[in-house]
Design a protein around this motif. Structure first.
Motif, PDB file in Angstrom:
ATOM      1  N   UNK A 275      -4.363 -27.979  -8.647  1.00  0.00           N
ATOM      2  CA  UNK A 275      -4.360 -26.944  -9.675  1.00  0.00           C
ATOM      3  C   UNK A 275      -3.019 -26.210  -9.715  1.00  0.00           C
ATOM      4  N   UNK A 276      -2.518 -25.848  -8.544  1.00  0.00           N
ATOM      5  CA  UNK A 276      -1.216 -25.161  -8.466  1.00  0.00           C
ATOM      6  C   UNK A 276      -0.103 -26.006  -9.065  1.00  0.00           C
ATOM      7  N   UNK A 277      -0.101 -27.276  -8.699  1.00  0.00           N
ATOM      8  CA  UNK A 277       0.940 -28.175  -9.218  1.00  0.00           C
ATOM      9  C   UNK A 277       0.848 -28.302 -10.741  1.00  0.00           C
ATOM     10  N   UNK A 278      -0.371 -28.448 -11.249  1.00  0.00           N
ATOM     11  CA  UNK A 278      -0.543 -28.575 -12.699  1.00  0.00           C
ATOM     12  C   UNK A 278      -0.047 -27.316 -13.404  1.00  0.00           C
ATOM     13  N   UNK A 279      -0.379 -26.162 -12.836  1.00  0.00           N
ATOM     14  CA  UNK A 279       0.055 -24.902 -13.449  1.00  0.00           C
ATOM     15  C   UNK A 279       1.570 -24.798 -13.430  1.00  0.00           C
ATOM     16  N   UNK A 284       6.605 -24.984 -16.581  1.00  0.00           N
ATOM     17  CA  UNK A 284       7.964 -25.493 -16.828  1.00  0.00           C
ATOM     18  C   UNK A 284       8.142 -25.933 -18.280  1.00  0.00           C
ATOM     19  N   UNK A 285       7.119 -26.548 -18.869  1.00  0.00           N
ATOM     20  CA  UNK A 285       7.292 -27.106 -20.222  1.00  0.00           C
ATOM     21  C   UNK A 285       6.803 -26.150 -21.316  1.00  0.00           C
ATOM     22  N   UNK A 286       6.284 -24.997 -20.918  1.00  0.00           N
ATOM     23  CA  UNK A 286       5.817 -24.045 -21.927  1.00  0.00           C
ATOM     24  C   UNK A 286       7.024 -23.475 -22.686  1.00  0.00           C
ATOM     25  N   UNK A 297      12.560 -29.971 -10.543  1.00  0.00           N
ATOM     26  CA  UNK A 297      12.964 -28.812  -9.713  1.00  0.00           C
ATOM     27  C   UNK A 297      12.086 -27.575  -9.926  1.00  0.00           C
ATOM     28  N   UNK A 298      11.433 -27.467 -11.100  1.00  0.00           N
ATOM     29  CA  UNK A 298      10.532 -26.328 -11.319  1.00  0.00           C
ATOM     30  C   UNK A 298       9.333 -26.392 -10.376  1.00  0.00           C
ATOM     31  N   UNK A 299       8.970 -27.595  -9.971  1.00  0.00           N
ATOM     32  CA  UNK A 299       7.772 -27.784  -9.149  1.00  0.00           C
ATOM     33  C   UNK A 299       8.120 -27.920  -7.674  1.00  0.00           C
ATOM     34  N   UNK A 312       8.490 -38.276  -5.948  1.00  0.00           N
ATOM     35  CA  UNK A 312       8.293 -36.988  -6.625  1.00  0.00           C
ATOM     36  C   UNK A 312       8.171 -37.187  -8.130  1.00  0.00           C
ATOM     37  N   UNK A 313       8.982 -38.069  -8.687  1.00  0.00           N
ATOM     38  CA  UNK A 313       8.944 -38.318 -10.123  1.00  0.00           C
ATOM     39  C   UNK A 313       7.588 -38.918 -10.530  1.00  0.00           C
ATOM     40  N   UNK A 314       7.066 -39.823  -9.707  1.00  0.00           N
ATOM     41  CA  UNK A 314       5.734 -40.403  -9.974  1.00  0.00           C
ATOM     42  C   UNK A 314       4.691 -39.297 -10.079  1.00  0.00           C
ATOM     43  N   UNK A 315       4.774 -38.352  -9.149  1.00  0.00           N
ATOM     44  CA  UNK A 315       3.783 -37.270  -9.153  1.00  0.00           C
ATOM     45  C   UNK A 315       3.921 -36.409 -10.405  1.00  0.00           C
TER      46      UNK A 315
END
Ligand SMILES: [Zn+2]
Ligand SMILES: [Zn+2]
Length: 341
Positions: A275-279, A284-286, A297-299, A312-315
């Motif tokens: 949930x944290x990662x999704x938020x 970042x894209x909002x 880098x935002x995550x 990391x990119x896959x995730x």
């Protein structure tokens, strides 16, 4: 498995470090933990679990194939008064190299069967044609906005690479819902738990409430999803957490690290982290349109390195794909493609 490494993007596997040796110990009557060395920084070992069955054992997972690795498995088995010839059946929780890599060698020596989930091409395809998989990975990275220079460096450093797989063998039996595995401790039921990998299953012994969790649940919470083999790996992972929660397991035997008992807390911890990662991806894209590479880098801050870039990119791509499935993010086609909330 862990956030500190990536089985498919790190530096090439090195020979087993001298200090790391296979070790075996009995954790419960009839259950042995075989701790096997890995060449990955931050993830020094993985577990195979030997469960007593028919005057021998069922072996759940295999460890990775690398120079000398079969000797490490034999060493761990010997510490439990077991040998390879005692293996009656090999069961893989999923097809990643640290869980399936030695299957071919063990099956050959023990003369037994291999059971695994049929959606194993995320690994077997790579083992059969690593060049094609690398080319595809480079293309995905380019599409995701990774600049040319680091891409070229990645490409040149990545060749040639060991797969960690002794040999590609197909399962003798598909490990799907409804299949059971007989042991001296009773039958284990199969529960399909895709997300971490499309081929992932957990095994559950209902009378004793024991769970063999592979990389779906680990003592130290860490997330990884295979990108590009199923429509929404993060969504699948969240659903798989519900599946495992419904089992009400008492003890978890994970693919890495020690056994643990607070299974529900671990499930909840995984949900929270997803949930944290999704938020944070959504944040970042909002109001912006960013490439997946720009979201990174935002995550993850400045955690990016050549060794973890692909992983990391896959995730990030899996999180964006899930947000898109939820209708919360939108993909803007192009070269590179961009994302917005
Ligand atoms: Zn693993
Ligand atoms: Zn794995």
């Amino acid at each position: 498995m862990a956030e500190a490494t990536d089985r498919r993007s790190g530096s090439p596997p090195q020979a087993v470090r001298k200090r790391e040796l296979g070790r075996g110990e009995r954790v419960l009557p009839g259950i042995f933990r075989l701790r096997l060395p890995l060449p990955w920084p931050g993830v020094p070992h993985c577990n195979a679990w030997a469960v007593a069955a028919a005057e021998g054992v069922v072996l759940f997972d295999t460890g990775m194939h690398q120079p000398g690795s079969l000797i490490q498995l034999e060493r761990a088995l010997a510490m439990c008064n077991l040998q390879l010839e005692d293996v009656r059946l090999v069961v893989c929780t999923h097809a990643h190299s640290d869980h399936y890599g030695q299957a071919a060698s063990i099956v050959e020596r023990a003369g037994c069967e291999l059971w695994m989930h049929p959606n194993h091409e995320h690994m077997t395809r790579m083992a059969e044609d690593p060049e094609a998989v690398l080319a595809r990975r480079i293309e995905v990275a380019r599409q995701s906005g990774v600049p040319e220079e680091p891409l070229r460096r990645y490409q040149s450093e990545r060749r040639p690479r060991e797969s960690g797989i002794a040999g590609v063998i197909e399962p003798d039996r598909d490990l799907v819902s409804g299949v059971t595995i007989d042991t001296d401790l009773g039958a284990w039921t199969v529960h399909e738990t895709p997300g971490h990998a499309p081929s992932h299953v957990c095994l559950f012994q209902p009378e004793r409430r024991l769970l063999i969790s592979g990389d779906h649940l680990l003592g130290r919470i860490s997330l990884y999803f295979d990108y590009g083999y199923s429509p929404d790996p993060v969504g699948e992972f969240i659903h798989s957490l519900d599946v495992v929660e419904g089992l009400n397991a008492r003890v978890c035997l994970p693919g890495h690290g020690r056994t643990f008992t607070d299974v529900c807390a671990h499930i909840e911890g995984n949900r929270k982290l997803v949930h944290e990662r999704l938020e944070s991806v959504l944040g970042a894209v909002r109001g912006r349109s960013l490439t997946a590479f720009e979201v990174l880098p935002h995550v993850y801050g400045d955690a990016l390195s050549p060794a973890n870039a692909h992983w990391l990119l896959s995730k990030i791509l899996c999180y964006l794909t899930h947000l898109r499935a939820l209708g919360r993010a939108r993909r803007i086609p192009g070269d590179p493609e961009r994302w917005t909330a």
